[in-house]
Design a protein around this motif. Structure first.
Motif, PDB file in Angstrom:
ATOM      1  N   ALA A  44     -48.053 -29.394 -62.310  1.00  0.00           N
ATOM      2  CA  ALA A  44     -47.550 -28.675 -61.141  1.00  0.00           C
ATOM      3  C   ALA A  44     -46.815 -27.428 -61.597  1.00  0.00           C
ATOM      4  CB  ALA A  44     -46.620 -29.576 -60.340  1.00  0.00           C
ATOM      5  N   TYR A  45     -46.800 -26.426 -60.738  1.00  0.00           N
ATOM      6  CA  TYR A  45     -46.137 -25.162 -61.062  1.00  0.00           C
ATOM      7  C   TYR A  45     -45.243 -24.792 -59.885  1.00  0.00           C
ATOM      8  CZ  TYR A  45     -49.869 -25.047 -64.484  1.00  0.00           C
ATOM      9  OH  TYR A  45     -50.723 -25.384 -65.499  1.00  0.00           O
ATOM     10  N   THR A  46     -43.962 -24.601 -60.169  1.00  0.00           N
ATOM     11  CA  THR A  46     -43.016 -24.358 -59.080  1.00  0.00           C
ATOM     12  C   THR A  46     -42.103 -23.192 -59.439  1.00  0.00           C
ATOM     13  OG1 THR A  46     -41.491 -25.941 -60.041  1.00  0.00           O
ATOM     14  CG2 THR A  46     -42.963 -26.777 -58.346  1.00  0.00           C
ATOM     15  N   PRO A  47     -41.600 -22.461 -58.440  1.00  0.00           N
ATOM     16  CA  PRO A  47     -40.738 -21.310 -58.752  1.00  0.00           C
ATOM     17  C   PRO A  47     -39.342 -21.694 -59.233  1.00  0.00           C
ATOM     18  CG  PRO A  47     -41.102 -21.484 -56.392  1.00  0.00           C
ATOM     19  CD  PRO A  47     -41.953 -22.526 -57.018  1.00  0.00           C
ATOM     20  N   PHE A  48     -39.003 -22.938 -59.179  1.00  0.00           N
ATOM     21  CA  PHE A  48     -37.707 -23.409 -59.711  1.00  0.00           C
ATOM     22  C   PHE A  48     -37.898 -24.893 -60.010  1.00  0.00           C
ATOM     23  CE2 PHE A  48     -37.784 -23.383 -55.101  1.00  0.00           C
ATOM     24  CZ  PHE A  48     -37.529 -24.705 -54.799  1.00  0.00           C
ATOM     25  N   PRO A  49     -37.052 -25.499 -60.821  1.00  0.00           N
ATOM     26  CA  PRO A  49     -37.235 -26.916 -61.129  1.00  0.00           C
ATOM     27  C   PRO A  49     -37.065 -27.773 -59.870  1.00  0.00           C
ATOM     28  CG  PRO A  49     -35.214 -26.082 -62.133  1.00  0.00           C
ATOM     29  CD  PRO A  49     -35.931 -24.913 -61.589  1.00  0.00           C
ATOM     30  N   VAL A  50     -38.098 -28.499 -59.481  1.00  0.00           N
ATOM     31  CA  VAL A  50     -38.028 -29.321 -58.273  1.00  0.00           C
ATOM     32  C   VAL A  50     -37.607 -30.726 -58.678  1.00  0.00           C
ATOM     33  CG1 VAL A  50     -39.355 -30.350 -56.398  1.00  0.00           C
ATOM     34  CG2 VAL A  50     -39.733 -27.974 -57.031  1.00  0.00           C
ATOM     35  N   GLU A  51     -36.574 -31.187 -57.999  1.00  0.00           N
ATOM     36  CA  GLU A  51     -36.007 -32.513 -58.279  1.00  0.00           C
ATOM     37  C   GLU A  51     -37.082 -33.603 -58.140  1.00  0.00           C
ATOM     38  OE1 GLU A  51     -32.306 -34.362 -59.181  1.00  0.00           O
ATOM     39  OE2 GLU A  51     -32.468 -32.295 -58.523  1.00  0.00           O
ATOM     40  N   GLY A  52     -37.205 -34.436 -59.153  1.00  0.00           N
ATOM     41  CA  GLY A  52     -38.102 -35.581 -59.060  1.00  0.00           C
ATOM     42  C   GLY A  52     -39.559 -35.299 -59.363  1.00  0.00           C
ATOM     43  N   LEU A  53     -39.899 -34.048 -59.623  1.00  0.00           N
ATOM     44  CA  LEU A  53     -41.316 -33.725 -59.829  1.00  0.00           C
ATOM     45  C   LEU A  53     -41.844 -34.300 -61.137  1.00  0.00           C
ATOM     46  CD1 LEU A  53     -43.776 -32.263 -58.759  1.00  0.00           C
ATOM     47  CD2 LEU A  53     -42.964 -30.174 -59.823  1.00  0.00           C
ATOM     48  N   SER A  54     -41.060 -34.155 -62.223  1.00  0.00           N
ATOM     49  CA  SER A  54     -41.577 -34.638 -63.511  1.00  0.00           C
ATOM     50  C   SER A  54     -41.669 -36.168 -63.518  1.00  0.00           C
ATOM     51  CB  SER A  54     -40.712 -34.134 -64.660  1.00  0.00           C
ATOM     52  OG  SER A  54     -39.377 -34.481 -64.458  1.00  0.00           O
TER      53      SER A  54
END
Lengths: 458, 188
Positions: free
Chosen positions: B45-55
């Motif tokens: 996944a690629y997000t403009p800021f670290p998204v909580e819980g994504l990893s």
């Protein structure tokens, strides 16, 4: 209350990821360049030439161009070194300690505060080097295998200082660069021209904003913050050991480390305000660097100022309580000696003027806050003068006593370092995002989530 | 264009992966969860800021960074102390006011600075290494719209190396999950 719902005040209500990113990136991409920037840059270049002249004459003639003598061997060079390095500490405090404490208001001021740290440390680093007298041998300070078979002496605080300041400069640079990587990628993706995009892309190392990268990034960032926190305390502690380990009566005191660190924070926050207030006015960043940010910084400054005042009080009362003639004479000399105006000036600047910050009206008047911050910067410079040069000019042997008068070269070198600071700060504003876009986007996301939750619960 | 993609042979797949765009972080999080449930493993996944819980949802192994930093700190601290010991006791002993040659408290400040310096250097170099950077060229950069990943869009990639990779059904499920754009990412 402040920890639960700060977001509403830290970013504007209608902010989107796009709007905050554009606002910060446009500072760099916008043409033409502001007139204020050009004027500032010209002033910076002029001061830089003043610095080069002062250094050139110093290298040609030697440290005899300064006002230093025996007993006052430590004059402006050391005063300015301590002053600049203290200013740098606020940047690390904002970026590292406030991060660990989950203070979200650090977000839009950490980037340029860290830049301020780097440039302040660069200014500070010049002074001990040129003060060596033979600056071409500065590398003798480092432990390296030399044909002379000489090695450094690790029991000396001056040696500790070499390690502390060089480590501090390196770690500040690494921390700053790590925080910049995602933003450099944003700049790469927003750049209009291919050359600009490639330049940012090169420094962004090919950052892809991937979840895997973010996972490593966040872990590394927090760990670097945890490393920088004790480091920043250790650096000014080591600086204070340069004095307190010595046997000079006014220096040999255990109160030095804590109140040096307090003073560094005090002066550093004042400098952040001195930079932030014009920055947000010139670039119209009032909704990113809000009144709330300024208010919080003013409060930190007030607290640090009280710490420093407590340090002065303890130092004076210990000198009196010890009932030891050399120690009590220090204060007789400070209160009424030839430099007493400087001592009382520092008391007014550092202890009395900051008391205005108790009143919200002074914290909210930006012009007023700017003035107070300037006064504190002057006051902290006077403090270092009092501690360093004033303590030396009348030492144990009255036959040694002498006055210290800075020469024009002392002043020009000091003035010249503002050239480095101003030029590099303005170049930084011109080519790099002055506010961490990625962290502001995160803040916008959190505030949107909070709003959504509030709407759902209603 | 999809006729070319019917091959089930993943190694021969002409695409590197399928890129899907989402406009909200929550949609991306849901999408990742659903695709993981369906057995996809090669997701990114690629997000403009670290998204909580994504990893966590992507089930990445834990970051090795703490161990790398610890190693740096230990190596730095021990080597600086050893250096001081060697210099002041062995190669260049100096009698300073009759103090013991091994005056360890005086060795601590430089040891501490060495610990922090090496831990930080290991942190940055280790970070660059574990992220596989610097890598200036990557298949994903071929997609023009991917530039929004650094501003306000959330992207999901299903790589063609995934054993479940089958483009047509994948496109259907991504559309169903709310993807507002889809691209084939070519190999480079």
């Amino acid at each position: 209350m402040t920890t639960n719902a700060p977001n509403t005040q830290l970013v504007p209500a209608d902010a989107t990821h796009e709007s905050v990113t554009a606002q910060v990136a446009d500072i760099v991409f916008k043409r033409p360049v502001e007139k204020g920037w050009i004027v500032g840059f010209l002033v910076g270049l002029f001061l830089l030439n003043v610095l080069l002249t002062a250094l050139g004459w110093l290298f040609f003639y030697g440290v005899g161009v300064w006002g230093i003598n025996i007993p006052v061997g430590w004059g402006f060079a050391i005063v300015n070194f301590v002053w600049w390095i203290g200013i740098g500490h606020a940047g690390t405090l904002i970026s590292a300690i406030l991060l660990l404490l989950h203070q979200e208001w650090r977000t839009s001021i950490n980037r340029f505060a860290e830049a301020m740290t780097l440039f302040a440390v660069a200014c500070a680093g010049i002074f001990p080097l040129v003060h060596l007298g033979r600056p071409q041998f500065f590398y003798w300070l480092f432990p390296y295998p030399a044909t002379t078979n000489m090695w450094p002496q690790f029991r000396s605080p001056l040696m500790w200082d070499v390690f502390a300041v060089s480590t501090y400069a390196t770690v500040s640079l690494l921390f700053w660069y790590l925080g910049l990587i995602p933003d450099l990628a944003t700049m790469r993706d927003r750049a209009k021209s291919r050359l600009v995009a490639r330049t940012y892309g090169l420094f962004a190392l090919g950052w892809r904003n991937s979840a895997r990268h973010w996972m490593h990034y966040k872990t590394t960032y927090v760990m670097l913050a945890a490393l920088a926190t004790p480091l920043v305390v250790s650096v000014h502690t080591t600086v204070s050991w340069d004095f307190s380990v010595g046997i000079v009566s006014a220096w040999h005191s255990t109160v030095f480390p804590p109140y040096f660190v307090g003073g560094a924070i005090f002066c550093g926050f004042a400098m952040v305000l001195v930079l932030a207030i014009p920055l947000r006015r010139i670039y119209g960043l009032k909704d990113l660097i809000t009144d709330k940010h300024l208010d919080n910084m003013a409060k930190v400054m007030l607290a640090a100022g009280m710490t420093v005042s407590y340090g002065y009080l303890m130092d004076a009362s210990m000198a009196w309580y010890k009932n030891e003639p050399y120690d009590s004479y220090i204060y007789t000399n400070r209160f009424g000696g030839p430099y007493s105006a400087i001592y009382w000036g520092l008391i007014v600047c550092n202890c009395i003027v900051p008391q205005l910050l108790w009143f919200p009206c002074f914290r909210r008047q930006t012009l007023c806050l700017f003035g107070i911050a300037l006064v504190i910067n002057v006051g902290m410079w006077l403090e270092r003068f009092v501690i360093i040069s004033l303590s030396l000019h009348r030492d144990y042997l009255p036959s040694d006593w002498a006055m210290y008068y800075p020469t024009v070269w002392d002043w020009l070198l000091y003035l010249g370092t503002f050239g480095i600071f101003l030029t590099f700060m303005l170049l930084f504003l011109r080519v790099l995002p002055a506010i961490s876009m990625m962290e502001v986007r995160e803040l916008v996301h959190e505030s949107q989530e909070q709003k959504r939750e509030a709407a759902n619960s209603r | 264009m999809n006729e070319a993609l019917t091959s089930q042979n993943n190694l021969a797949s002409p695409v590197w992966g399928i890129l899907a765009e989402f406009s909200e972080a929550s949609e991306l999080l849901d999408g990742v969860t659903r695709l993981r449930e369906r057995g996809y493993t090669s997701l990114e996944a690629y997000t403009p800021f670290p998204v909580e819980g994504l990893s966590e949802r992507l089930q990445f192994p834990r970051s090795p960074m703490p161990w790398i930093v610890l190693a740096g700190g230990v190596i730095g601290g021990c080597s600086v102390y050893a250096l001081e010991y060697w210099i002041n006791l062995d190669v260049y002993p100096l009698n300073i006011g009759g103090r013991p040659l091994h005056s360890w408290p005086a060795f601590i400040p430089a040891t501490f600075e060495g610990t922090v310096l090496f831990a930080s250097l290991f942190a940055i170099l280790g970070f660059i290494l574990v992220c596989g950077l610097p890598r200036l060229h990557h298949p994903i950069f071929e997609i023009e719209a991917f530039k929004r990943a650094s501003t306000n869009r959330f992207f999901l990639v299903i790589k063609s190396e995934d054993p479940c990779f089958e483009e047509l059904s994948l496109r259907d499920s991504l559309r169903e999950l709310g993807a507002c754009g889809m691209w084939e990412v070519p190999h480079v």
